[in-house]
Design a protein around this motif. Structure first.
Motif: not given
Length: 621
Positions: A289-298
């Motif tokens: 893996v080189l990168a993620f796009e993520v929705v965090t808990a906040d």
């Protein structure tokens, strides 16, 4: 009003003044998702705001919020979630097998008749459904086709009550904010593949990521911190193995993914590490893996890579899905296409006799280290059947190897089989391209049976370095088989790439075999009988495999929910850091997965006392 309602009133008074129309998530990399809340009634608007308090939100109860609780969201709140997500909310989803029950609205006897056991166990039936779990035992067995199991009617059981069919990051963001601000249990589902039931939860709100299918080829991706410069694919987390492998093949490339064709490789597979036919050359899926796009808990939408949100990036590469955030896309390395040689064959004690069969099998262990060191990947099975035993290569898979090279690896064992008089046809086949070899070689993964639980062990090199150790391992594998345990093994080595500090289980690196065996119980057994057999298995055959591999571990995606000391087994010496990051990245305990990082603080209080998702998720007192 409950404590949650009081807290929301306070948030409304402060947050709406600061941002009366929009909630906005902006990270250092400039990702910005604006959600227009101007038409949302003030009574429910706070439910969709990102977190501003920085402290855990609790309804004062030891359990998540469930239907019937005072804090359960109103119909108006659910309606607004549906409207804000563009009509993506599925309420009260129906299990597939509901068609078999006359008291269900969708009763269809003809459709039910098509759900024979072989047909029901095909993963293609379940993968496009918003709630189906391919581990029915973990679901709770509350709505099964009668041909498979008598569930005595059809109830939702461990399935969620609401599903957000997320096709954009903002859909994920809405669901995350809503679950965090209400206290409703949140689960994440892609295809439903896993042995432990992590993709479900009774009366939960589920984020269904299956239709995030975009695939983008990047000719030149550079990350000096990771020491990588080369091609890559950026894929939505709903992309499955058969989709990304085909896309890579069309570009003359390969990516590291699983052998199972319908597994969602960009979701929980890659976040849990993910072994692959290419692991001997390129490591786990998470290593690539080189990168993620993520929705965090906040509720923030961020990029996690080697320079941004680095703690999150470290944890997501091997720390397990449904634990630190909800990924919406993953960027992975792409490697050059390569030739493959494969071999598929088997033999049975019904033809060889038991002693010859076991002598033939014992001789196979002598080649495990050499095969693993050569970067090969052997998926082999050992199946007991009423006093007889069957062995099969399904297949021996040698990426980057010619027929001559692959045959040279196999020939020492073939010579021993010939000396024992075992008749076999090695069926050695060469493929010019990885994609063609993969499509031709591996079986379609099946939905788990309704009376099975599986445990795994990552046997290290130390278990095979001497004849005495190989004999010990052989005796324990044979004993498990003679106790009627179906076994699936992967003889392989997981390469440790350079510049590769991540959360992948430390037990993968010295491993030469991922070995699994299963306990079974009679169909329609009582809960007491099932639990007795499962505990006997854990204390007996499963424990015996642990005893001969002290300090080794297990694979978190192919394991038993009853695995003891799962933190050490699934992550080794990475677990203390993962626990600290869980507290930092998810102080609300929003994300939960059974045997996930930090899950020790919670338990599902199942209605029948069995380890499944059919019950409330509550704090451990």
């Amino acid at each position: 009003m409950g404590s949650l309602s009081f807290w929301l009133t306070a948030v409304l008074a402060s947050s709406v003044r600061a941002s009366p129309i929009l909630s906005s998530s902006v990270d250092a990399d400039g990702l910005n998702l604006d959600i227009d809340l101007k038409d949302v009634p003030s009574s429910v608007r706070p439910l969709f705001l990102p977190s501003a308090s920085g402290r855990p939100i609790t309804n004062g109860s030891r359990c998540k919020v469930y239907p019937g609780d005072d804090e359960w969201p109103s119909d108006e709140a659910w309606t607004q979630l549906n409207d804000l997500s563009g009509g993506r909310l599925i309420g009260n989803p129906t299990p597939l097998a509901a068609v078999c029950y006359p008291d269900q609205p969708g009763y269809d006897a003809v459709k039910c008749a098509s759900y024979t056991t072989p047909e029901w166990q095909r993963s293609y039936i379940h993968m496009n459904d918003p709630i189906e779990m391919m581990s029915p035992v973990a679901q709770g067995m509350t709505c099964s086709p009668p041909a498979l199991f008598d569930s005595r009617g059809c109830t939702r059981g461990g399935f969620p009550k609401y599903v957000v069919n997320a096709t954009e990051p903002k859909h994920v963001q809405l669901a995350v904010n809503f679950a965090r601000n209400t206290g409703v249990r949140l689960v994440v589902r892609n295809t439903g593949h896993d042995f432990l039931g992590k993709s479900g939860g009774k009366d939960a709100l589920s984020i269904w990521t299956h239709w995030m299918k975009d695939i983008e080829y990047i000719e030149e991706y550079k990350d000096s911190n990771l020491g990588y410069s080369g091609p890559a694919f950026k894929s939505g987390v709903g992309v499955q193995a058969f989709e990304i492998y085909k896309a890579a093949h069309e570009k003359g490339r390969v990516v590291v993914g699983g052998e199972g064709e319908t597994v969602g490789v960009m979701g929980g597979y890659i976040q849990g590490g993910g072994h692959s036919p290419l692991s001997g050359l390129y490591g786990t899926g998470a290593d690539n893996v080189l990168a993620f796009e993520v929705v965090t808990a906040d509720g923030d939408y961020v990029v996690a890579n080697s320079t941004s949100n680095t703690d999150l990036f470290w944890a997501l590469r091997g720390g397990g899905g449904s634990t630190f955030g909800v990924a919406t896309s993953v960027t992975v390395k792409a490697h050059p296409d390569l030739e493959v040689t494969a071999s598929r064959f088997g033999f049975s004690s019904a033809k060889t006799g038991n002693e010859t069969f076991w002598a033939a099998f014992r001789s196979y262990l002598d080649s495990w280290i050499a095969n693993a060191d050569a970067g090969t990947y052997t998926y082999w099975t050992l199946i007991p059947n009423n006093g007889t035993f069957a062995f099969a290569f399904s297949p021996f898979f040698a990426p980057g190897k010619s027929v001559k090279e692959a045959t040279a690896l196999l020939q020492p064992w073939f010579n021993q089989l010939n000396q024992l008089g075992v008749q076999f046809d090695p069926n050695i086949t060469h493929f010019d391209h990885y994609y063609d070899a993969w499509r031709s070689s591996f079986p379609l993964e099946a939905v788990q049976k309704p009376n099975v639980a599986t445990a795994s062990r990552l046997f290290p090199r130390a278990n095979l370095e001497t004849a005495e150790k190989r004999q010990e391992l052989y005796e324990h594998i044979r004993s498990s088989s003679e106790n009627n345990r179906v076994q699936v093994h992967f003889n392989m080595q997981v390469k440790d790439p350079a510049n590769n500090d991540n959360a992948v289980n430390t037990h993968w690196r010295p491993m030469v075999s991922l070995s699994m065996h299963s306990v079974r119980w009679p169909i329609n057994s009582t809960a007491t009988e099932i639990l007795r057999r499962r505990k006997e298995f854990q204390d007996g055959d499963a424990q015996s495999w642990r005893d001969i591999s002290p300090g080794a571990g297990s694979y978190l995606a192919e394991a038993d929910r009853l695995e003891p000391n799962f933190g050490q087994a699934f992550w080794g010496d990475k677990y203390p850091r993962l626990l600290e990051l869980k507290k930092k990245l998810d102080p609300y305990d929003l994300f939960y997965a059974h045997t996930g990082v930090g899950s020790e603080k919670w338990r599902v209080e199942s209605v029948d006392g069995l380890p499944n998702e059919n019950g409330k998720l509550c704090r451990v007192e």
